[in-house]
Design an enzyme around this catalytic site. Structure first.
Site, PDB file in Angstrom:
ATOM      1  N   SER A  78      -9.041  53.279   2.450  1.00 60.07           N
ATOM      2  CA  SER A  78      -7.879  54.166   2.481  1.00 60.07           C
ATOM      3  C   SER A  78      -6.635  53.363   2.119  1.00 60.07           C
ATOM      4  O   SER A  78      -6.451  52.251   2.609  1.00 60.07           O
ATOM      5  CB  SER A  78      -7.747  54.727   3.899  1.00 60.07           C
ATOM      6  N   ALA A  79      -5.776  53.934   1.268  1.00 55.06           N
ATOM      7  CA  ALA A  79      -4.603  53.179   0.804  1.00 55.06           C
ATOM      8  C   ALA A  79      -3.584  52.941   1.915  1.00 55.06           C
ATOM      9  O   ALA A  79      -2.974  51.878   1.995  1.00 55.06           O
ATOM     10  CB  ALA A  79      -3.930  53.933  -0.342  1.00 55.06           C
ATOM     11  N   GLN A 114     -10.132  50.248   7.953  1.00 56.64           N
ATOM     12  CA  GLN A 114      -9.193  49.366   8.669  1.00 56.64           C
ATOM     13  C   GLN A 114      -9.268  47.907   8.224  1.00 56.64           C
ATOM     14  O   GLN A 114      -8.540  47.072   8.756  1.00 56.64           O
ATOM     15  CB  GLN A 114      -9.448  49.443  10.183  1.00 56.64           C
ATOM     16  N   CYS A 170      -5.640  59.942  15.486  1.00 53.38           N
ATOM     17  CA  CYS A 170      -6.229  61.255  15.277  1.00 53.38           C
ATOM     18  C   CYS A 170      -6.428  61.962  16.607  1.00 53.38           C
ATOM     19  O   CYS A 170      -6.481  63.178  16.665  1.00 53.38           O
ATOM     20  CB  CYS A 170      -7.573  61.133  14.578  1.00 53.38           C
ATOM     21  N   THR A 202     -11.127  59.849   4.753  1.00 55.72           N
ATOM     22  CA  THR A 202     -11.819  61.032   5.278  1.00 55.72           C
ATOM     23  C   THR A 202     -12.646  61.681   4.166  1.00 55.72           C
ATOM     24  O   THR A 202     -13.847  61.945   4.334  1.00 55.72           O
ATOM     25  CB  THR A 202     -10.789  62.053   5.833  1.00 55.72           C
TER      26      THR A 202
HETATM   27  N1  PMP Z   1     -11.879  55.861   8.985  1.00 52.65           N
HETATM   28  C1  PMP Z   1     -11.200  55.056   9.793  1.00 52.65           C
HETATM   29  C2  PMP Z   1     -11.886  53.941  10.486  1.00 52.65           C
HETATM   30  C3  PMP Z   1      -9.829  55.294   9.993  1.00 52.65           C
HETATM   31  O1  PMP Z   1      -9.152  54.497  10.826  1.00 52.65           O
HETATM   32  C4  PMP Z   1      -9.202  56.363   9.326  1.00 52.65           C
HETATM   33  C5  PMP Z   1      -7.733  56.663   9.528  1.00 52.65           C
HETATM   34  N2  PMP Z   1      -7.399  56.953  10.865  1.00 52.65           N
HETATM   35  C6  PMP Z   1      -9.977  57.153   8.471  1.00 52.65           C
HETATM   36  C7  PMP Z   1     -11.307  56.871   8.322  1.00 52.65           C
HETATM   37  C8  PMP Z   1      -9.368  58.294   7.720  1.00 52.65           C
HETATM   38  O2  PMP Z   1      -8.606  57.803   6.644  1.00 52.65           O
HETATM   39  P1  PMP Z   1      -7.585  58.742   5.876  1.00 52.65           P
HETATM   40  O3  PMP Z   1      -6.378  58.860   6.727  1.00 52.65           O
HETATM   41  O4  PMP Z   1      -7.326  57.992   4.587  1.00 52.65           O
HETATM   42  O5  PMP Z   1      -8.266  60.033   5.613  1.00 52.65           O
END
Ligand code: PMP
Length: 385
Positions: free
Chosen positions: A199-200, A179, A323, A72
């Protein structure tokens, strides 16, 4: 106690033992990575080792990796008009994002509301390439954001072709690849992206850490978090050394994930679903997809109710993206792909991972046969007929 089946890896993947071990070791190290003494240097060494591991995962030099609090934040950091390259320093005048992006991209990043546009997608959720070309002519220095693999459907976008079109129009391309790592190849040099977010916690690292990857000659002139100059001035704040260590360890393990095995389990799962409920629709079935993700619609089924039924039977799934689950609203991804709201509300996402087992798939299928049929409403049966 009933053994749980965790099929929600796209929401978050279980922490890998290697990531846990690296985090515990880092937690036992005292020192601020910016300090010059031995303790500080030890913390710095952990951060830089992890940076090299993440860089290797995506095929870049370590200095092209900026650690953030997740994808994010990486998306927000990337989506600014103030991106400078060797050849272009003037601000980007327009942002184009595909209609199936994660909400952190759809919101338009740090562009003024009027300066960002959403691009239509086809029935598989792939951005319309002709529409992209036409849209880009409305900008002088466009920035485009298209995700590599969709978090809800698993559909993989043709990023190389998108990059060709964007670059031919003098634009820059940001790719949200959250992903992808550990499931499909995800290298900046092969994708031809200019910026990429990862993202980790989607690849077996901890939550709350991620990275923005930049082309070597691209400079983000407008950091999101300003302050002490950490991360080469791009992201202020004392580094979360333990989380970064866990991220690095997970990145180092990504290549060992067996995508073929994952895809075979996914195929077994989908065949079982279709055998039990022939009216079910596997979203994006004909498109290139992640090996771990199934988004299934059963006309007449209410995903929220199905989720609870599966949970009570020991199985963790998701309706649409994590989300948006918990809120009774149809997924923007399915809406953009042309699914009517009643169908979109019937979507269940099943996402597996590297340690998923055939016995878990079979238990899921037994539960499916038991819970789904009674959930189908009369209206749904009519829709399906
Ligand atoms: N982009 C995508 C495609 C995601 O699937 C996600 C996680 N749901 C995010 C961004 C956000 O990642 P993070 O949880 O590390 O902020």
């Amino acid at each position: 106690m009933m053994q749980r089946v965790y099929f929600d890896w796209n929401a978050t993947a279980p922490l890998l033992p290697e990531a846990r071990a690296a985090m515990i070791a880092a937690l036992e190290t005292t020192g601020n990575a910016s300090s010059v003494h031995a303790e500080g240097r030890a913390a710095r060494a952990i951060v830089e080792r992890a940076r090299a591991q993440v860089a290797a995962l995506v095929g870049v030099e370590p200095k092209q990796v900026t650690f953030t609090s997740g994808a994010t934040e990486a998306n927000m950091l990337a989506l600014t008009p103030h991106l400078e390259t060797g050849e272009e320093r003037a601000p980007r005048d327009r942002l184009f994002v595909s209609a199936v992006e994660h909400p952190s991209v759809i919101c338009g990043g740090r562009f003024a509301p009027g300066a960002s546009e959403t691009l239509a997608v086809d029935a598989d959720g792939i951005v319309d390439l002709a529409a992209l070309g036409a849209a880009l002519s409305r900008a002088q220095r466009p920035l485009v954001s298209v995700m590599l693999a969709n978090n809800e459907t698993g559909v993989i976008a043709p990023i190389r072709r998108v990059a060709e079109i964007v670059h031919a129009a003098g634009g820059l391309l940001h790719v949200d690849a959250a992903q992808a790592p550990g499931r499909i190849r995800c290298r900046m040099d092969e994708l031809h992206a200019d910026l990429m977010s990862i993202s980790a916690h989607k690849l077996g690292g901890p939550q709350g850490v991620g990275a923005l990857i930049r082309r070597a000659d691209l400079h983000v002139a407008d950091p999101l978090v300003k302050g002490g100059g950490q991360e080469r001035g791009l992201r202020a704040g004392t580094e979360n050394v333990a989380a970064i260590a866990g991220f690095g360890a997970a990145a180092g393990m990504a290549a060992a994930a067996d995508a073929t095995r994952m895809a075979a389990l996914r195929d077994r799962l989908e065949a079982g679903i279709l055998a039990a409920t022939p009216e079910a629709i596997i979203v994006g079935a004909g498109a290139a997809r992640l090996p771990n993700t199934t988004l299934v619609l059963v006309p007449g089924m209410k995903a929220e109710t199905a989720l609870i039924a599966f949970d009570l039977n020991g199985i963790a799934l998701s309706s649409g993206s994590a989300c948006s689950s918990g809120k009774v609203r149809a997924s923007h991804v399915l809406a953009a792909m042309g699914f009517a709201p009643p169908l979109a509300r019937a979507a269940l996402r099943i996402s597996l991972g590297r340690s998923s087992q055939e016995a878990e798939v079979d238990r899921f299928l037994e539960t499916w046969k038991m819970v789904v049929r009674p959930l189908l409403s009369k209206e749904g049966r009519e829709l399906a007929a």
